[in-house]
Design a protein around this motif. Structure first.
Motif, PDB file in Angstrom:
ATOM      1  N   ARG A   1      32.007 -10.362   1.641  1.00  0.00           N
ATOM      2  CA  ARG A   1      31.754 -10.399   0.201  1.00  0.00           C
ATOM      3  C   ARG A   1      33.064 -10.293  -0.583  1.00  0.00           C
ATOM      4  O   ARG A   1      34.002  -9.608  -0.168  1.00  0.00           O
ATOM      5  CB  ARG A   1      30.817  -9.264  -0.195  1.00  0.00           C
ATOM      6  N   LEU A   2      33.113 -11.005  -1.690  1.00  0.00           N
ATOM      7  CA  LEU A   2      34.257 -10.942  -2.593  1.00  0.00           C
ATOM      8  C   LEU A   2      34.076  -9.715  -3.483  1.00  0.00           C
ATOM      9  O   LEU A   2      33.045  -9.561  -4.127  1.00  0.00           O
ATOM     10  CB  LEU A   2      34.333 -12.230  -3.428  1.00  0.00           C
TER      11      LEU A   2
ATOM     12  N   ALA B   1      39.736  -4.365  -3.529  1.00  0.00           N
ATOM     13  CA  ALA B   1      39.301  -5.363  -4.502  1.00  0.00           C
ATOM     14  C   ALA B   1      40.055  -6.682  -4.341  1.00  0.00           C
ATOM     15  O   ALA B   1      41.273  -6.701  -4.120  1.00  0.00           O
ATOM     16  CB  ALA B   1      39.492  -4.831  -5.922  1.00  0.00           C
ATOM     17  N   ASP B   2      39.312  -7.765  -4.474  1.00  0.00           N
ATOM     18  CA  ASP B   2      39.920  -9.088  -4.538  1.00  0.00           C
ATOM     19  C   ASP B   2      40.309  -9.440  -5.968  1.00  0.00           C
ATOM     20  O   ASP B   2      41.224 -10.232  -6.203  1.00  0.00           O
ATOM     21  CB  ASP B   2      38.932 -10.151  -4.027  1.00  0.00           C
ATOM     22  N   ALA B   3      39.588  -8.846  -6.927  1.00  0.00           N
ATOM     23  CA  ALA B   3      39.843  -9.148  -8.337  1.00  0.00           C
ATOM     24  C   ALA B   3      39.520  -7.931  -9.187  1.00  0.00           C
ATOM     25  O   ALA B   3      38.618  -7.154  -8.866  1.00  0.00           O
ATOM     26  CB  ALA B   3      39.013 -10.346  -8.789  1.00  0.00           C
TER      27      ALA B   3
ATOM     28  N   LEU C   1      43.571 -10.248  -7.943  1.00  0.00           N
ATOM     29  CA  LEU C   1      43.670 -11.050  -9.158  1.00  0.00           C
ATOM     30  C   LEU C   1      43.442 -10.148 -10.368  1.00  0.00           C
ATOM     31  O   LEU C   1      42.524  -9.319 -10.367  1.00  0.00           O
ATOM     32  CB  LEU C   1      42.619 -12.157  -9.152  1.00  0.00           C
ATOM     33  N   LEU C   2      44.240 -10.303 -11.401  1.00  0.00           N
ATOM     34  CA  LEU C   2      44.088  -9.533 -12.627  1.00  0.00           C
ATOM     35  C   LEU C   2      43.594 -10.460 -13.722  1.00  0.00           C
ATOM     36  O   LEU C   2      44.273 -11.433 -14.079  1.00  0.00           O
ATOM     37  CB  LEU C   2      45.414  -8.892 -13.026  1.00  0.00           C
ATOM     38  N   VAL C   3      42.414 -10.149 -14.249  1.00  0.00           N
ATOM     39  CA  VAL C   3      41.786 -10.987 -15.262  1.00  0.00           C
ATOM     40  C   VAL C   3      41.422 -10.116 -16.455  1.00  0.00           C
ATOM     41  O   VAL C   3      40.807  -9.050 -16.282  1.00  0.00           O
ATOM     42  CB  VAL C   3      40.514 -11.670 -14.713  1.00  0.00           C
TER      43      VAL C   3
END
Length: 248
Positions: free
Chosen positions: A105-106, A166-168, A203-205
């Protein structure tokens, strides 16, 4: 080669240059305040400027709406925008891409940092109820969502991202007094760069109504989303970037 096209605001008739402007002045509502509002609009280039609405905001402030003509032209060819460079996917396609590329899972960690207590933005993207007729990221079977809610300290966000692998990381900023959203975002991006090696950093969003989508590089994040962004757009971006990174 396309013909250059300059445009002017539209109000009552094409090209009449009419615009509507709203603002608040620190003055009690009276004729002097209305005159000051008209004077301000004139100095901003509205001629003529008509005060069409004035409403007291307590004893010492007045809210105004001014209607008038401006003479400026706009060249659309000079406008800078961030074009979407990834395909929009359905939830089913997102799940399939994550399962195929990551085989797990992401993981997405999100919240509102600093003193921002307005979770409507982050909830619209993460919560299963979603936004604009689209389900939020919690709906996606192959995404694990950790919503930390409001007023999350940056060290806490980093710590949770590490713990969750975390991926993002998604951050919403609505409160913007004195450019707090920009200061908070720069603090966050610096903290993540200090805590993670470049190849392992999530990833930073960031998103919110006052962000400029062209500022991602200046803010040190991977993507900036503005008002009206839907969960599907965010999910598609995450899948595109994370799966591309994993394939590299």
């Amino acid at each position: 080669m396309s013909e250059q096209r300059l445009v002017r605001p539209y109000g009552d008739t094409t090209g009449d240059g009419m615009v509507q402007l709203s603002f608040t002045l620190p003055l009690p509502h009276d004729k002097v305040a209305e005159g000051a509002a008209a004077q301000l609009a004139a100095k901003m280039g509205m001629d003529p400027a008509l005060v069409v609405h004035a409403k007291p905001m307590g004893p010492d402030f007045t809210f105004f709406v001014v209607y008038g003509r401006v003479h400026h032209l706009v060249d659309p060819s000079l406008v800078e925008v961030v074009e979407r460079d990834y395909p929009l996917l359905t939830p089913k396609e997102v799940n399939a891409a994550v399962k195929r590329s990551l085989r797990r899972r992401l993981v997405v960690v999100g919240g509102c940092i600093g003193t921002d207590a307005h979770t409507v933005g982050i909830d619209a993207i993460l919560n299963i109820k979603g936004f604009a007729g689209e389900k939020g990221l919690e709906y996606y079977r192959e995404l694990k969502v950790v919503n930390l809610g409001a007023q999350v300290a940056v060290p806490e966000l980093v710590e949770r991202a590490v713990a969750e692998r975390a991926d993002a990381v998604l951050v919403s900023q609505v409160v913007t007094q004195r450019d707090a959203h920009l200061l908070n975002t720069r603090e966050m991006s610096a903290a993540f760069r200090e805590a993670f090696a470049a190849e392992r950093r999530p990833l930073l969003v960031v998103g919110g109504p006052r962000f400029d989508e062209t500022m991602a590089g200046d803010l040190g994040v991977d993507r900036v989303f503005g008002r009206g962004t839907t969960p599907g757009e965010v999910a598609s971006f995450l899948v595109h970037r994370v799966t591309t990174r994993s394939a590299a």
